[in-house]
Enzyme design. Sequence first.
Site, PDB file in Angstrom:
ATOM      1  N   GLY A  68      -6.829   1.319  -4.472  1.00  0.00           N
ATOM      2  CA  GLY A  68      -7.254   0.601  -3.259  1.00  0.00           C
ATOM      3  C   GLY A  68      -6.598   1.212  -2.040  1.00  0.00           C
ATOM      4  O   GLY A  68      -5.669   2.016  -2.149  1.00  0.00           O
TER       5      GLY A  68
ATOM      6  N   GLY B  91      -4.176   1.638   0.238  1.00  0.00           N
ATOM      7  CA  GLY B  91      -2.794   1.187   0.363  1.00  0.00           C
ATOM      8  C   GLY B  91      -2.211   1.445   1.742  1.00  0.00           C
ATOM      9  O   GLY B  91      -1.161   0.904   2.089  1.00  0.00           O
ATOM     10  N   ARG B  92      -2.890   2.299   2.484  1.00  0.00           N
ATOM     11  CA  ARG B  92      -2.379   2.587   3.828  1.00  0.00           C
ATOM     12  C   ARG B  92      -3.525   2.903   4.800  1.00  0.00           C
ATOM     13  O   ARG B  92      -3.388   3.708   5.705  1.00  0.00           O
ATOM     14  CB  ARG B  92      -1.426   3.753   3.783  1.00  0.00           C
ATOM     15  CG  ARG B  92      -2.029   5.003   3.154  1.00  0.00           C
ATOM     16  CD  ARG B  92      -1.254   6.186   3.563  1.00  0.00           C
ATOM     17  NE  ARG B  92      -1.650   7.361   2.814  1.00  0.00           N
ATOM     18  CZ  ARG B  92      -1.112   8.539   3.000  1.00  0.00           C
ATOM     19  NH1 ARG B  92      -0.196   8.701   3.918  1.00  0.00           N
ATOM     20  NH2 ARG B  92      -1.508   9.565   2.295  1.00  0.00           N
TER      21      ARG B  92
ATOM     22  N   LYS C 274      -6.165   5.659   8.895  1.00  0.00           N
ATOM     23  CA  LYS C 274      -5.338   6.030   7.737  1.00  0.00           C
ATOM     24  C   LYS C 274      -3.887   6.129   8.205  1.00  0.00           C
ATOM     25  O   LYS C 274      -3.599   6.856   9.151  1.00  0.00           O
ATOM     26  CB  LYS C 274      -5.832   7.372   7.183  1.00  0.00           C
ATOM     27  CG  LYS C 274      -5.050   7.913   5.999  1.00  0.00           C
ATOM     28  CD  LYS C 274      -5.780   9.127   5.417  1.00  0.00           C
ATOM     29  CE  LYS C 274      -4.963   9.845   4.358  1.00  0.00           C
ATOM     30  NZ  LYS C 274      -5.688  11.012   3.825  1.00  0.00           N
TER      31      LYS C 274
ATOM     32  N   ASP D  52       4.757   2.404   1.869  1.00  0.00           N
ATOM     33  CA  ASP D  52       5.057   1.849   3.201  1.00  0.00           C
ATOM     34  C   ASP D  52       3.806   1.687   4.061  1.00  0.00           C
ATOM     35  O   ASP D  52       3.884   1.200   5.187  1.00  0.00           O
ATOM     36  CB  ASP D  52       6.095   2.720   3.920  1.00  0.00           C
ATOM     37  CG  ASP D  52       5.600   4.139   4.174  1.00  0.00           C
ATOM     38  OD1 ASP D  52       4.444   4.456   3.789  1.00  0.00           O
ATOM     39  OD2 ASP D  52       6.355   4.938   4.757  1.00  0.00           O
ATOM     40  N   GLY D  53       2.666   2.149   3.562  1.00  0.00           N
ATOM     41  CA  GLY D  53       1.423   1.986   4.311  1.00  0.00           C
ATOM     42  C   GLY D  53       1.267   2.957   5.474  1.00  0.00           C
ATOM     43  O   GLY D  53       0.302   2.882   6.231  1.00  0.00           O
TER      44      GLY D  53
ATOM     45  N   ARG E 238     -10.393   8.395  10.736  1.00  0.00           N
ATOM     46  CA  ARG E 238     -11.264   9.187   9.865  1.00  0.00           C
ATOM     47  C   ARG E 238     -12.691   8.657   9.928  1.00  0.00           C
ATOM     48  O   ARG E 238     -12.914   7.454   9.949  1.00  0.00           O
ATOM     49  CB  ARG E 238     -10.718   9.117   8.447  1.00  0.00           C
ATOM     50  CG  ARG E 238     -11.520   9.874   7.436  1.00  0.00           C
ATOM     51  CD  ARG E 238     -10.674  10.267   6.270  1.00  0.00           C
ATOM     52  NE  ARG E 238     -10.475   9.162   5.336  1.00  0.00           N
ATOM     53  CZ  ARG E 238      -9.830   9.307   4.172  1.00  0.00           C
ATOM     54  NH1 ARG E 238      -9.327  10.477   3.824  1.00  0.00           N
ATOM     55  NH2 ARG E 238      -9.682   8.280   3.364  1.00  0.00           N
TER      56      ARG E 238
ATOM     57  N   ASP F 249     -10.581   8.832  -7.591  1.00  0.00           N
ATOM     58  CA  ASP F 249     -10.587   8.050  -6.344  1.00  0.00           C
ATOM     59  C   ASP F 249     -10.773   8.955  -5.136  1.00  0.00           C
ATOM     60  O   ASP F 249     -11.009   8.465  -4.031  1.00  0.00           O
ATOM     61  CB  ASP F 249      -9.294   7.241  -6.198  1.00  0.00           C
ATOM     62  CG  ASP F 249      -8.050   8.112  -6.304  1.00  0.00           C
ATOM     63  OD1 ASP F 249      -7.895   8.774  -7.347  1.00  0.00           O
ATOM     64  OD2 ASP F 249      -7.261   8.151  -5.354  1.00  0.00           O
TER      65      ASP F 249
ATOM     66  N   ASP G 244     -10.309  13.078   1.391  1.00  0.00           N
ATOM     67  CA  ASP G 244      -8.873  12.986   1.104  1.00  0.00           C
ATOM     68  C   ASP G 244      -8.178  14.328   1.055  1.00  0.00           C
ATOM     69  O   ASP G 244      -7.984  14.926   0.003  1.00  0.00           O
ATOM     70  CB  ASP G 244      -8.616  12.181  -0.175  1.00  0.00           C
ATOM     71  CG  ASP G 244      -8.139  10.790   0.190  1.00  0.00           C
ATOM     72  OD1 ASP G 244      -7.961  10.535   1.404  1.00  0.00           O
ATOM     73  OD2 ASP G 244      -7.917   9.969  -0.703  1.00  0.00           O
TER      74      ASP G 244
HETATM   75  P1  AMP Z   1      -3.985   9.623  -2.012  1.00  0.00           P
HETATM   76  O1  AMP Z   1      -2.990  10.467  -2.769  1.00  0.00           O
HETATM   77  O2  AMP Z   1      -3.873   9.714  -0.535  1.00  0.00           O
HETATM   78  O3  AMP Z   1      -5.375   9.806  -2.501  1.00  0.00           O
HETATM   79  O4  AMP Z   1      -3.571   8.121  -2.348  1.00  0.00           O
HETATM   80  C1  AMP Z   1      -3.603   7.576  -3.639  1.00  0.00           C
HETATM   81  C2  AMP Z   1      -3.341   6.100  -3.565  1.00  0.00           C
HETATM   82  O5  AMP Z   1      -2.022   5.839  -3.070  1.00  0.00           O
HETATM   83  C3  AMP Z   1      -4.269   5.331  -2.648  1.00  0.00           C
HETATM   84  O6  AMP Z   1      -4.465   4.074  -3.214  1.00  0.00           O
HETATM   85  C4  AMP Z   1      -3.466   5.231  -1.370  1.00  0.00           C
HETATM   86  O7  AMP Z   1      -3.870   4.171  -0.571  1.00  0.00           O
HETATM   87  C5  AMP Z   1      -2.065   5.046  -1.916  1.00  0.00           C
HETATM   88  N1  AMP Z   1      -1.035   5.500  -0.957  1.00  0.00           N
HETATM   89  C6  AMP Z   1      -0.728   6.766  -0.610  1.00  0.00           C
HETATM   90  N2  AMP Z   1       0.282   6.797   0.269  1.00  0.00           N
HETATM   91  C7  AMP Z   1       0.633   5.514   0.501  1.00  0.00           C
HETATM   92  C8  AMP Z   1       1.625   4.871   1.312  1.00  0.00           C
HETATM   93  N3  AMP Z   1       2.458   5.567   2.081  1.00  0.00           N
HETATM   94  N4  AMP Z   1       1.682   3.528   1.287  1.00  0.00           N
HETATM   95  C9  AMP Z   1       0.855   2.808   0.526  1.00  0.00           C
HETATM   96  N5  AMP Z   1      -0.085   3.338  -0.265  1.00  0.00           N
HETATM   97  C10 AMP Z   1      -0.208   4.686  -0.295  1.00  0.00           C
HETATM   98 MG    MG Z   2      -7.083   9.119  -2.101  1.00  0.00          MG
END
Ligand code: AMP
Ligand code: MG
Length: 486
Positions: A90, A92-93, A113, A125-126, A176, A252, A262
């Site tokens: 989901g 997350g940030r 993002k 940390d989002g 984005r 994802d 991504d």
């Molecule tokens: P990504 O590697 O960017 O495709 O992210 C994979 C998952 O990790 C997704 O669900 C993102 O929303 C979550 N995510 C990545 N970085 C963060 C962060 N700093 N805080 C919260 N969720 C994160």
């Molecule tokens: Mg991703």
Amino acid sequence: MTDNQAGWKMDNSYLQLPNIFYRQQKPTKVKAPEVVIFNESLAEELGLNCEPFQNDKGAAIFGGNEIPNGGVPLAQAYAGHQFGHFTMLGDGRAVLLGEQITPDGKRYDIQLKGSGRTPYSRGGDGRAGLGPMLREFIISEAMTGLGIPTTRSLAVTSTGEEVIRETIQAGAVLTRVAASHLRVGTFQFAANWGKKEDLKELADYAIKRHYPELDGEENLYLSFLKKVITKQAALIAKWQHVGFIHGVMNTDNMSISGETIDYGPCAFMDNYDPATVFSSIDQEGRYAYGNQPYIAGWNLSRLAEALLPLLHENEEEAVKLAEEALSAYPDTFEMEFLTGMRQKLGLFHEEKEDKTLISELLNLMNNNKTDYTNTFKALTFGKLEGSELFKTEAFIQWHEKWQQRLGRQEESEEDAQELMQNNNPAVIPRNHRVEEALEAATKGDMSVMLNLLEILANPYEHSAEQAEFCQPAPPSSNPYRTFCGT
Ligand code: AMP
Ligand code: MG
């Protein structure tokens, strides 16, 4: 600024999906937002006016402190196989602000993002760092220039706050723009956590949004699966043509619309080598250049699995249909790959031996460690000095064979050369150039990045200004590494 002046025309069709698919979530306000870069030409395409954004109001919106009129922000639910392991994920940030309807009636997700924590943040940390968000800006805009379907970058806004990764970095939010953020992982989420009806609503939504031409098909969901397979085959072939390595092809990170999505540890290959990997966390080479077509096939199998309940009431029949659809992928990919490779070699029509001609050239490049982009550029302009490869007997023989092949087509030499020029970029975002631009930008000097973006905007131009950006990085003892800690 009134919203009329800004040009927002937001819709929120995602809210019509069953509520398991999202949580309404506002971005978390930031201390001191400042727009670091704004993509004016993209803003225009979206029907946004640039001028109203050139003040604090723009920063407030792109930093997440204010919501554009009509936007209902939400975080999307999705799951995914990360390096083969299935997890609930989901946004997350990130938050989706809404969908901008452009003057020509197109619908684009506007997503922030790095906009703070959400119910899907798990331990994160989002937030996002300025360097990685600027990096996504550069690469996604370079992909646009190369003519490869991709999400785009409207703005990067620094937050005035710090984020802690390997080092302490300036925080930033990327705006984005995407055809949608529906992923293979969104369907996996529906299949695992939703009811059949939820899955169906998601599929209907995706079809209506991306493939409305399928309406009325006999087996609608099978046609949808086939469509996504075709789209992904075409996309991955395009990556291979320019040497793009995504780096983290988790399910994802594969979009249903067929856009590249991504940008994390992605990078472009210099010397041709199918084993090339840049990502520091990809120890096994799962997402190496040469593996990308197989991984896409694997991811599409996960999509097919998720869709099984919609393909047929009888599970065995559903599996049969899914397998049949998936079995088309290798051939579709190869057809797309060879078509583009032919164009890179100035060939207008198909001959049976083309596949051999192409793989022989790639093998020569691999054995001689030659720069992928520059080899095709040299062939385009018949400038066969510079590289050791061109002096080898094997290459001279290959070249003779290629010339004979060119001679057998009706089209003129000029036309063949033009075809090559339009399919072999002069410039790609070379890793050292990207690093140089980010280094300056994170210290407050945007000029290097702006210049690089301009050079990358028209990669098939082969202009004089582009010449110095064609050089690969000087040899270094440290191989280039990209990091996921974005
Ligand atoms: P990504 O590697 O960017 O495709 O992210 C994979 C998952 O990790 C997704 O669900 C993102 O929303 C979550 N995510 C990545 N970085 C963060 C962060 N700093 N805080 C919260 N969720 C994160
Ligand atoms: Mg991703």
